[in-house]
Motif scaffolding. Structure first.
Motif, short mmCIF file in Angstrom:
data_model
loop_
_atom_site.label_atom_id
_atom_site.label_comp_id
_atom_site.label_asym_id
_atom_site.label_seq_id
_atom_site.Cartn_x
_atom_site.Cartn_y
_atom_site.Cartn_z
N ASP A 89 0.84 -1.19 0.00
CA ASP A 89 0.00 0.00 0.00
C ASP A 89 0.88 1.24 0.00
O ASP A 89 1.46 1.59 1.02
CB ASP A 89 -0.91 0.02 1.25
CG ASP A 89 -1.77 -1.23 1.34
OD1 ASP A 89 -2.21 -1.70 0.28
OD2 ASP A 89 -1.99 -1.72 2.46
N SER A 90 0.94 1.92 -1.14
CA SER A 90 1.85 3.05 -1.29
C SER A 90 1.49 4.21 -0.37
O SER A 90 2.33 5.07 -0.09
CB SER A 90 1.85 3.53 -2.74
OG SER A 90 0.55 3.95 -3.12
N HIS A 91 0.25 4.26 0.11
CA HIS A 91 -0.16 5.39 0.94
C HIS A 91 0.26 5.22 2.40
O HIS A 91 0.19 6.17 3.17
CB HIS A 91 -1.69 5.54 0.90
CG HIS A 91 -2.42 4.36 1.47
ND1 HIS A 91 -2.64 3.22 0.73
CD2 HIS A 91 -2.94 4.13 2.69
CE1 HIS A 91 -3.29 2.35 1.48
NE2 HIS A 91 -3.49 2.87 2.68
N VAL A 92 0.70 4.05 2.80
CA VAL A 92 1.01 3.79 4.20
C VAL A 92 2.09 4.73 4.75
O VAL A 92 1.93 5.29 5.83
CB VAL A 92 1.38 2.31 4.43
CG1 VAL A 92 1.97 2.11 5.82
CG2 VAL A 92 0.14 1.44 4.25
N PRO A 93 3.24 4.93 4.03
CA PRO A 93 4.26 5.83 4.59
C PRO A 93 3.74 7.25 4.82
O PRO A 93 4.16 7.93 5.74
CB PRO A 93 5.37 5.80 3.53
CG PRO A 93 5.16 4.52 2.81
CD PRO A 93 3.68 4.31 2.78
N ILE A 94 2.82 7.70 3.96
CA ILE A 94 2.28 9.05 4.10
C ILE A 94 1.40 9.14 5.34
O ILE A 94 1.41 10.13 6.07
CB ILE A 94 1.48 9.43 2.84
CG1 ILE A 94 2.38 9.40 1.61
CG2 ILE A 94 0.85 10.81 2.99
CD1 ILE A 94 1.65 9.62 0.30
N LEU A 95 0.63 8.10 5.60
CA LEU A 95 -0.31 8.12 6.71
C LEU A 95 0.31 7.70 8.04
O LEU A 95 -0.34 7.83 9.07
CB LEU A 95 -1.49 7.19 6.40
CG LEU A 95 -2.38 7.61 5.23
CD1 LEU A 95 -3.48 6.57 5.01
CD2 LEU A 95 -3.02 8.97 5.48
N ALA A 96 1.52 7.17 8.03
CA ALA A 96 2.12 6.62 9.24
C ALA A 96 2.10 7.58 10.43
O ALA A 96 1.78 7.16 11.55
CB ALA A 96 3.54 6.14 8.96
N PRO A 97 2.44 8.87 10.27
CA PRO A 97 2.43 9.75 11.45
C PRO A 97 1.05 9.92 12.08
O PRO A 97 0.95 10.19 13.27
CB PRO A 97 2.94 11.09 10.89
CG PRO A 97 3.68 10.73 9.65
CD PRO A 97 2.96 9.55 9.08
N LEU A 98 -0.01 9.74 11.29
CA LEU A 98 -1.35 9.98 11.80
C LEU A 98 -1.76 8.97 12.88
O LEU A 98 -2.16 9.37 13.99
CB LEU A 98 -2.36 9.98 10.65
CG LEU A 98 -3.81 10.35 11.01
CD1 LEU A 98 -3.87 11.74 11.63
CD2 LEU A 98 -4.69 10.27 9.76
N PRO A 99 -1.68 7.64 12.62
CA PRO A 99 -2.04 6.71 13.70
C PRO A 99 -1.10 6.78 14.90
O PRO A 99 -1.53 6.55 16.03
CB PRO A 99 -1.96 5.34 13.02
CG PRO A 99 -1.13 5.53 11.82
CD PRO A 99 -1.37 6.93 11.37
N ILE A 100 0.16 7.13 14.67
CA ILE A 100 1.09 7.26 15.79
C ILE A 100 0.67 8.44 16.68
O ILE A 100 0.63 8.33 17.91
CB ILE A 100 2.53 7.44 15.27
CG1 ILE A 100 2.99 6.18 14.53
CG2 ILE A 100 3.49 7.75 16.42
CD1 ILE A 100 4.30 6.33 13.80
N GLY A 101 0.34 9.56 16.05
CA GLY A 101 -0.13 10.71 16.82
C GLY A 101 -1.43 10.42 17.55
O GLY A 101 -1.61 10.81 18.71
N PHE A 102 -2.34 9.69 16.89
CA PHE A 102 -3.60 9.34 17.53
C PHE A 102 -3.37 8.39 18.70
O PHE A 102 -4.07 8.48 19.72
CB PHE A 102 -4.56 8.70 16.53
CG PHE A 102 -5.58 9.66 15.99
CD1 PHE A 102 -6.62 10.10 16.79
CD2 PHE A 102 -5.50 10.14 14.69
CE1 PHE A 102 -7.57 10.99 16.32
CE2 PHE A 102 -6.44 11.03 14.21
CZ PHE A 102 -7.48 11.46 15.01
N ALA A 103 -2.43 7.48 18.58
CA ALA A 103 -2.13 6.57 19.69
C ALA A 103 -1.66 7.36 20.90
O ALA A 103 -2.10 7.09 22.04
CB ALA A 103 -1.06 5.56 19.26
N VAL A 104 -0.79 8.34 20.69
CA VAL A 104 -0.31 9.18 21.80
C VAL A 104 -1.47 9.95 22.42
O VAL A 104 -1.60 10.05 23.64
CB VAL A 104 0.79 10.14 21.31
CG1 VAL A 104 1.16 11.14 22.39
CG2 VAL A 104 2.02 9.35 20.88
N PHE A 105 -2.33 10.51 21.58
CA PHE A 105 -3.49 11.26 22.05
C PHE A 105 -4.41 10.39 22.92
O PHE A 105 -4.79 10.78 24.03
CB PHE A 105 -4.27 11.79 20.84
CG PHE A 105 -5.66 12.28 21.15
CD1 PHE A 105 -5.87 13.41 21.93
CD2 PHE A 105 -6.77 11.61 20.65
CE1 PHE A 105 -7.15 13.86 22.22
CE2 PHE A 105 -8.05 12.05 20.93
CZ PHE A 105 -8.24 13.17 21.71
#
Length: 287
Positions: free
Chosen positions: A206-222
């Motif tokens: 999935d080529s979009h995964v690297p672009i979206l990676a910071p989003l779930p990480i930030g949500f996990a911290v939140f």
């Protein structure tokens, strides 16, 4: 018309009912993905590479900015007469999660965007980076955190001293075991999300995964902050806890400090073990 009917028939039966979808479709056959080789334990050549030091500087600056923004947010909330007059607990959680999202996005291509010794430790156990780089990252992260907390104290020294400097500690009504458990589980959530969001196998598919990676990480911290701020103030990042404790430098900030190293490191180790052994089953794959 007959040709069109044939196209419809073939199209309807081209894929069998057992056609795998999602993660079940991940196979080595026909894919451009190859399992990366484990990073060496020691990599002396890194010490002569500018990219090595550039990555360390990026970790320092990112952790500095992380502590600066988040501790200022904490100070703004605790100094307000009522929670309604500030961003409240939700705002603190958003500050931590939002900054991680932004900083991981900015530094992922330079250092990997760890900004947390627990994340670095988990990736080290998974052989994603060398011990040399891991130790360097941890040192730079801790230095950045100390400097970030120091700037916050310089801006508002009275408020900083009055409100414990944003230092992590186990809240009244909770035991040290409660605090340790909260830190272990919280860090597990974060590091497991990091592994899943940055999985090279998913990136190949999935080529979009690297672009979206910071989003779930930030949500996990939140989300972890929403759950555990009432228990420990939420550490899940030894550098963040160390920076605040050193600049605050009172017994209250040091009493429970060991929890904010032991807990995150245990949580990171468990996340690395779970992802590598259970999810990816790497030790069981044929070479």
């Amino acid at each position: 018309m007959e040709g069109r009917e044939e196209d419809v028939r073939v199209g309807a039966n081209k894929f069998g009912e057992r056609q795998p979808i999602g993660t079940a479709a991940q196979t080595q056959d026909g894919k451009d993905y190859r399992e990366p080789l484990p990073a060496p334990l020691f990599e002396p050549s890194e010490l002569t590479s500018w990219s090595f030091y550039r990555a360390g500087i990026a970790e320092f600056v990112a952790t500095f900015l992380f502590l600066y923004i988040t501790l200022l947010t904490v100070m703004g909330v605790v100094r307000s007469p009522t929670k309604c007059a500030s961003v409240g607990i939700q705002g603190i959680a958003w500050a931590f999660g939002g900054m991680i999202f932004a900083l991981v996005y900015c530094t992922a291509g330079i250092s990997g965007g760890h900004i947390n010794p627990a994340v670095t430790f988990g990736l080290l156990l998974a052989r994603k980076l060398s011990l040399t780089r891991a130790v360097f990252y941890m040192v730079m992260q801790c230095l950045g955190a100390i400097c970030g907390a120091g700037v916050v104290k310089a801006f508002q020294k009275t408020q900083y001293e009055l409100h414990n400097g944003g230092a992590n500690m186990v809240s009244a009504g909770y035991s040290k075991g409660d605090g340790l458990g909260a830190e272990i589980v919280g860090t597990f959530v974060l590091v497991y999300t990091v592994f899943s969001a940055t999985d090279a196998k998913r990136s190949a598919r999935d080529s979009h995964v690297p672009i979206l990676a910071p989003l779930p990480i930030g949500f996990a911290v939140f989300l972890v902050h929403l759950a555990t701020i009432p228990i420990t103030g939420t550490g899940i990042n030894p550098a963040r806890s160390l920076g605040a404790a050193i600049i605050y430098n009172k017994d209250l900030g040091w009493d429970d400090h060991w929890i904010f190293w032991v807990g995150p490191f245990i949580g990171a180790a468990l996340a690395a073990l779970y992802h590598q052994v259970v999810i990816r089953a790497i030790p069981f794959k044929a070479s």
